[in-house]
Design a protein around this motif. Structure first.
Motif, PDB file in Angstrom:
ATOM      1  N   TRP A  21      -3.923   1.031  -8.519  1.00 13.72           N
ATOM      2  CA  TRP A  21      -4.364   1.136  -9.919  1.00 13.72           C
ATOM      3  C   TRP A  21      -3.191   1.257 -10.885  1.00 13.72           C
ATOM      4  N   GLY A  60      -8.095   0.482  -5.099  1.00 12.70           N
ATOM      5  CA  GLY A  60      -8.001   1.927  -4.867  1.00 12.70           C
ATOM      6  C   GLY A  60      -7.397   2.242  -3.504  1.00 12.70           C
ATOM      7  N   GLU A  61      -7.852   1.511  -2.476  1.00  8.48           N
ATOM      8  CA  GLU A  61      -7.341   1.778  -1.122  1.00  8.48           C
ATOM      9  C   GLU A  61      -5.836   1.553  -1.036  1.00  8.48           C
ATOM     10  N   ASP A  62      -5.337   0.548  -1.749  1.00 11.59           N
ATOM     11  CA  ASP A  62      -3.897   0.258  -1.729  1.00 11.59           C
ATOM     12  C   ASP A  62      -3.115   1.106  -2.732  1.00 11.59           C
ATOM     13  N   GLY A  63      -3.796   1.986  -3.437  1.00 14.34           N
ATOM     14  CA  GLY A  63      -3.111   2.814  -4.447  1.00 14.34           C
ATOM     15  C   GLY A  63      -2.577   1.983  -5.589  1.00 14.34           C
ATOM     16  N   ASN A 107       0.571   3.656  -3.109  1.00 10.19           N
ATOM     17  CA  ASN A 107       0.125   5.049  -2.955  1.00 10.19           C
ATOM     18  C   ASN A 107       1.170   6.046  -3.457  1.00 10.19           C
ATOM     19  N   THR A 113       0.716   6.054  -7.165  1.00 13.84           N
ATOM     20  CA  THR A 113      -0.509   6.808  -7.490  1.00 13.84           C
ATOM     21  C   THR A 113      -0.241   8.302  -7.425  1.00 13.84           C
ATOM     22  N   ILE A 122     -12.544  -2.081  -4.769  1.00 14.66           N
ATOM     23  CA  ILE A 122     -12.417  -1.072  -3.709  1.00 14.66           C
ATOM     24  C   ILE A 122     -11.020  -1.154  -3.102  1.00 14.66           C
ATOM     25  N   GLY A 123     -10.530  -2.372  -2.875  1.00 14.18           N
ATOM     26  CA  GLY A 123      -9.195  -2.580  -2.298  1.00 14.18           C
ATOM     27  C   GLY A 123      -8.070  -2.092  -3.202  1.00 14.18           C
ATOM     28  N   ALA A 173       0.831  -1.209   0.000  1.00 15.53           N
ATOM     29  CA  ALA A 173       0.000   0.000   0.000  1.00 15.53           C
ATOM     30  C   ALA A 173       0.866   1.260   0.000  1.00 15.53           C
TER      31      ALA A 173
END
Ligand code: MBD
Ligand code: FE
Length: 287
Positions: free
Chosen positions: A80, A75-78, A17, A20, A72-73, A13
């Motif tokens: 993409w 995105g939360e972990d950055g 992130n 990202t 959803i996960g 993550a």
């Protein structure tokens, strides 16, 4: 007791992130305007492919909810950038460069950082005094398609260390470790000294790792050097180079290996480690 982190404390993550954030700052989407006809066409066709898959395999609500939770996960972990670069970028690269006459390239991946230190040739990439890995002398020439040497071409290189970690994406590494921009001489020749990276596993403790585990896939990429080669009046070449004999050349999770991109290093006669020569041929800028 000190609690200084090392690269082995890297978290999916955190690197996700950071990637990202770096993408947001890259300016790649600043002037972007995709015409609405094009958006509608592509979105409809992607959705049609999803509907076809759902009908063909009678996808259940449980599976739909598993997908929703996973997305959803991501995105939360950055993750993409990681997800898109591992599983999609290779085909974008393929259609974007199909008219090239010069060198084949391949995907950029999520860990490029612009502005690495400028180095005169012959160069030594920034590295720690005890940097692990077999020393590698990498040299070559940058030319145009007609053979003209490209004086002062830039050879930007970045790669993972011998433990598979990239500087600026894992804690405890010097900022520009194993990253640099080598300026070729008047004949387009460059030489740089580095260490051979190790085969690389994408982070397994985030959402992308969950997909890999849930599907029973593996997380490996073959060892690789990333490069961006540029010269004025010429198209930027984004590439990766791999090593003969690597066990993951034929099952790269990112599908980014091409036969033209495999190096054949030889043991050096004059010093420890290996050496290899690889030339780059750049297409003229599009008119
Ligand atoms: C990498 O180092 C990489 O090159 C790619 C394409 C994806 C994830 C990590
Ligand atoms: Fe990489």
């Amino acid at each position: 007791m000190t609690t200084e982190l090392s690269e082995f404390d890297a978290k999916a993550a955190e690197s996700g992130n950071l990637a990202t954030e770096r993408f947001r700052e890259s300016g790649k989407t600043e002037a972007l305007e995709v015409p609405k006809e094009r958006v509608s066409l592509l979105a409809n066709e992607v959705l049609a492919a999803v509907f076809e898959t759902v009908r063909k395999h009678k996808v259940s609500y449980d599976e739909f909810n598993a997908l929703k939770a996973w997305l959803i996960g991501v995105g939360e972990d950055g993750e993409w950038p990681l997800f898109l670069d591992v599983w999609v970028e290779h085909v974008i690269e393929e259609v974007s460069t199909e008219d090239r006459e010069g060198n084949k390239g391949t995907i950029e991946g999520p860990y490029y950082v612009p502005g690495s230190p400028s180095l005169e040739t012959p160069a030594i990439l920034p590295m720690r005094a005890d940097e692990g890995g077999t020393p590698l002398l990498f040299q070559g020439q940058v030319r145009a398609v007609d053979g003209t040497p490209l004086a002062g071409a830039h050879v930007e290189i970045w790669h993972a260390d011998d433990n598979g970690f990239y500087s600026q994406y894992a804690p405890g590494l010097p900022e520009w470790n194993l990253r640099g921009t080598v300026v070729a001489d008047a004949q387009g020749n460059f030489a740089l000294n580095t260490v051979q990276p190790a085969p690389y596993q994408i982070p397994t403790d985030g959402a992308c790792g969950k997909l890999i585990a849930a599907a029973g896939w593996h997380a490996w990429r073959p060892a690789h050097l990333h490069l961006k080669v540029s010269a004025s009046g010429h198209q930027l070449l984004t590439a990766q180079l791999y090593f003969e004999g690597d066990q993951h050349l034929s099952d790269d999770i990112a599908s980014a290996v091409k036969p033209e991109l495999v190096l054949h290093p030889q043991a050096r006669g004059d010093a420890a480690g290996n050496e290899v020569t690889y030339d780059f041929v750049l297409d003229a800028a599009r008119g």
